[in-house]
Design an enzyme around this catalytic site. Structure first.
Site, PDB file in Angstrom:
ATOM      1  CE  LYS A   1      47.689  49.561  27.036  1.00 12.72           C
ATOM      2  NZ  LYS A   1      47.264  48.864  27.977  1.00 12.72           N
TER       3      LYS A   1
ATOM      4  NE  ARG B   1      38.368  49.190  28.767  1.00 10.58           N
ATOM      5  CZ  ARG B   1      40.129  48.382  29.886  1.00 10.58           C
ATOM      6  NH1 ARG B   1      40.763  49.108  29.476  1.00 10.58           N
ATOM      7  NH2 ARG B   1      38.843  47.982  31.084  1.00 10.58           N
TER       8      ARG B   1
ATOM      9  CG  HIS C   1      37.583  45.016  34.240  1.00  9.74           C
ATOM     10  ND1 HIS C   1      38.273  44.613  36.035  1.00  9.74           N
ATOM     11  CD2 HIS C   1      38.531  46.335  34.874  1.00  9.74           C
ATOM     12  CE1 HIS C   1      39.047  45.548  36.782  1.00  9.74           C
ATOM     13  NE2 HIS C   1      39.515  46.353  35.543  1.00  9.74           N
TER      14      HIS C   1
ATOM     15  CG  HIS D   1      40.736  41.887  35.223  1.00  4.45           C
ATOM     16  ND1 HIS D   1      41.634  41.159  33.875  1.00  4.45           N
ATOM     17  CD2 HIS D   1      41.495  42.977  35.681  1.00  4.45           C
ATOM     18  CE1 HIS D   1      41.790  43.111  33.350  1.00  4.45           C
ATOM     19  NE2 HIS D   1      41.925  43.479  34.836  1.00  4.45           N
TER      20      HIS D   1
ATOM     21  CG  ASN E   1      47.631  49.709  39.210  1.00  7.13           C
ATOM     22  OD1 ASN E   1      47.866  49.455  40.115  1.00  7.13           O
ATOM     23  ND2 ASN E   1      48.122  50.282  37.372  1.00  7.13           N
TER      24      ASN E   1
ATOM     25  NE  ARG F   1      39.498  51.915  41.087  1.00 12.05           N
ATOM     26  CZ  ARG F   1      39.600  51.255  40.075  1.00 12.05           C
ATOM     27  NH1 ARG F   1      38.424  50.752  39.484  1.00 12.05           N
ATOM     28  NH2 ARG F   1      40.358  51.201  39.153  1.00 12.05           N
TER      29      ARG F   1
ATOM     30  N   GLY G   1      48.105  42.118  36.122  1.00 16.98           N
ATOM     31  CA  GLY G   1      48.933  42.235  36.164  1.00 16.98           C
ATOM     32  C   GLY G   1      49.875  40.978  37.662  1.00 16.98           C
ATOM     33  CB  ILE G   2      48.126  41.344  40.805  1.00 18.01           C
ATOM     34  CG1 ILE G   2      48.488  42.858  41.168  1.00 18.01           C
ATOM     35  CG2 ILE G   2      48.025  40.106  41.947  1.00 18.01           C
ATOM     36  CD1 ILE G   2      47.290  43.632  42.469  1.00 18.01           C
TER      37      ILE G   2
ATOM     38  CG  ASN H   1      53.205  39.333  36.186  1.00 18.78           C
ATOM     39  OD1 ASN H   1      53.587  37.990  35.326  1.00 18.78           O
ATOM     40  ND2 ASN H   1      52.665  40.143  35.089  1.00 18.78           N
TER      41      ASN H   1
ATOM     42  CD  GLU I   1      41.423  44.167  29.365  1.00 21.50           C
ATOM     43  OE1 GLU I   1      42.677  44.851  29.127  1.00 21.50           O
ATOM     44  OE2 GLU I   1      40.592  44.865  29.482  1.00 21.50           O
TER      45      GLU I   1
HETATM   46  P1  AMP Z   1      48.401  45.660  35.264  1.00 16.88           P
HETATM   47  O1  AMP Z   1      46.697  46.927  35.676  1.00 16.88           O
HETATM   48  O2  AMP Z   1      47.051  44.769  34.534  1.00 16.88           O
HETATM   49  O3  AMP Z   1      48.973  46.274  34.233  1.00 16.88           O
HETATM   50  O4  AMP Z   1      48.665  45.355  36.971  1.00 16.88           O
HETATM   51  C1  AMP Z   1      49.290  46.201  37.658  1.00 16.88           C
HETATM   52  C2  AMP Z   1      49.410  45.228  38.961  1.00 16.88           C
HETATM   53  O5  AMP Z   1      50.193  44.769  38.825  1.00 16.88           O
HETATM   54  C3  AMP Z   1      50.187  45.907  39.784  1.00 16.88           C
HETATM   55  O6  AMP Z   1      50.454  46.477  40.805  1.00 16.88           O
HETATM   56  C4  AMP Z   1      51.562  45.957  40.168  1.00 16.88           C
HETATM   57  O7  AMP Z   1      52.579  45.588  40.903  1.00 16.88           O
HETATM   58  C5  AMP Z   1      50.993  44.365  39.591  1.00 16.88           C
HETATM   59  N1  AMP Z   1      52.097  43.466  39.088  1.00 16.88           N
HETATM   60  C6  AMP Z   1      53.257  43.317  37.622  1.00 16.88           C
HETATM   61  N2  AMP Z   1      53.881  42.412  37.585  1.00 16.88           N
HETATM   62  C7  AMP Z   1      53.921  41.700  38.952  1.00 16.88           C
HETATM   63  C8  AMP Z   1      54.619  40.687  38.733  1.00 16.88           C
HETATM   64  N3  AMP Z   1      55.739  40.339  38.755  1.00 16.88           N
HETATM   65  N4  AMP Z   1      54.762  40.286  40.529  1.00 16.88           N
HETATM   66  C9  AMP Z   1      52.868  40.836  41.477  1.00 16.88           C
HETATM   67  N5  AMP Z   1      52.787  41.710  41.163  1.00 16.88           N
HETATM   68  C10 AMP Z   1      52.864  42.371  39.777  1.00 16.88           C
END
Ligand code: AMP
Length: 402
Positions: free
Chosen positions: A14, A91, A180, A208, A211, A241, A332-333, A336, A386
């Site tokens: 990126k 990074r 992180h 945090h 994934n 993991r 992500g989790i 969201n 980040e």
């Molecule tokens: P990241 O590594 O920060 O991109 O986060 C990836 C994780 O975020 C994966 O497990 C996705 O399933 C989860 N994720 C992303 N969007 C959502 C959502 N709307 N609801 C639940 N989990 C999500």
């Protein structure tokens, strides 16, 4: 003045181009699926039409070079020449004890990044490739390293030492480093701004959850403890993991089941976590929740184990700090999944922690409070930035105001 931020991972690169401040993003680009079929280049300058194009790019160096060329294309470039780039911030995941603050990268720093290849085999090699590619693509620019371990360099010995023979720390530097850090640092700063409080007087627990997952106790703006350890394998349950386990399990797998070291490494890093718990089927939380809603028991249990592990750490870090002002969810989790936030913190009213169901369900990409207005401990959702954090730290190294 222009600053580039490069985040070079194992299969993606990126790149973000900043003008004079962290709020002036001039262009963003990404190459994904490097070395795999279907490699794609994404690029957008300002609010011009985004580009998404299939490319033949085999490695990190080619990806950085291709993204750099896009910055100066007449259409839709954002720079007249790559010489306008003053610095490139990278990074870097593992900086160990030696690289414990943002710094200009020279041959000595690159050598130390190489020393940590065995502790971060998925991350440090592509990070170093990204640095060398940027040296070639932006020969006039200063290269600056921003280390994911650096924010955790304030963790005291009683929290970073493992109870192993002392020489394993003294000679081999086996200790908790934490990862992180760029994200934990960024969301703690944003949380302090949002709460209109000085970071020095604020105790936070930052979760945090992406994934990769980690949780940090941030006391007075400094990391006091964190869940990841010598490597990014310890702590919370992650996509693939395992996080925390009894170390004797590793011995048992090798002695009793006759597994080889690469097989065990593969199980712990790639076959465990949500993927392992769901029976080897699902590592993405959205898929876990869908399966659970369709009655898949293993997926339901995976979610329970995932949230319970976070909850235990929240309790541990409340005790470590004595007082907590806010619990912060990010990535992500964390950003969201209302369900994960609710399950993780349910029933903690006695500890002053509560979630307002309507606020929790509201969808937004802004920093927001999801606890009831009168709650003693605030619960916040803070999108992690980040790239912005790296750009700000690069500007600080150069002596300019972010
Ligand atoms: P990241 O590594 O920060 O991109 O986060 C990836 C994780 O975020 C994966 O497990 C996705 O399933 C989860 N994720 C992303 N969007 C959502 C959502 N709307 N609801 C639940 N989990 C999500």
């Amino acid at each position: 003045m222009n600053i580039i931020v490069v985040n070079a991972g194992s299969s993606s690169v990126k790149l973000t181009c900043y003008g004079p401040t962290v709020d002036s993003v001039m262009a963003t680009g990404m190459v994904e699926r490097i070395g795999l079929s279907g490699t794609l280049l994404h690029y957008q300058a300002g609010n011009r039409e985004p580009i998404k194009t299939p490319v033949s790019i085999r490695n990190t160096a080619e990806a950085v070079a291709a993204l750099a060329r896009h910055l100066v294309y007449p259409q839709p470039g954002c720079l007249n020449s790559l010489e306008e780039v003053q610095a490139v911030g990278h990074r870097v995941v593992h900086g160990g004890e030696k690289l414990n603050q943002p710094m200009v990268i020279d041959a000595g720093v690159k050598e130390i990044i190489r020393e940590y290849f065995d502790l971060a085999p998925l991350h440090n090699p592509p990070n170093l490739e990204g640095i060398e590619a940027a040296e070639a693509a932006f020969p006039e620019a200063v290269q600056v390293g921003i280390f994911d371990t650096a924010f955790h360099s304030t963790i005291p010995a009683h929290a970073f030492m493992y109870a192993l023979p002392l020489e394993l720390y003294g000679e081999d530097k086996i200790r908790r480093y934490g990862f992180h850090g760029i994200s934990h640092q960024n969301v703690s700063r944003t949380a302090a701004e949002f709460l209109n409080r000085s970071p020095e007087n604020l105790n936070l627990i930052t979760c945090h959850l992406g994934n990769g997952c980690s949780i940090t106790a941030v006391k007075g703006g400094r990391s006091l403890d964190t869940s990841m350890g010598l490597t990014p394998l310890e702590g919370l349950v992650m996509g693939t993991r395992c996080g925390d386990l009894d170390p004797a399990i590793v011995l048992h797998l090798m002695e009793q089941k006759g597994l080889t070291l690469p097989q065990v490494r593969n199980i712990l890093n790639k076959k465990s976590g949500l993927l392992g718990l769901s029976g080897g089927k699902l590592s993405d939380l959205r898929d876990i929740i869908d399966a659970m809603e369709q009655g898949d028991e293993a997926a339901g249990n995976a979610l329970e184990v995932f949230c319970y592990r976070i909850r235990k750490y929240v309790g541990a870090y409340m005790a470590a700090m004595g007082r907590v002002d806010a619990v912060v969810f990010t990535a992500g989790i964390g950003e969201n999944s209302a369900l994960v936030r609710e399950k993780t913190l349910a029933g903690l009213g006695q500890l002053g922690i509560a979630i307002d169901p309507d606020r929790n369900q509201a969808r937004s990409s802004d920093t927001r409070e999801i606890s009831p207005p009168d709650s003693p401990v605030k619960v916040l959702v803070v999108p992690t930035r980040e790239e912005r954090e790296i750009a700000g730290q690069v500007m600080a190294v150069l002596g300019t105001t972010p």
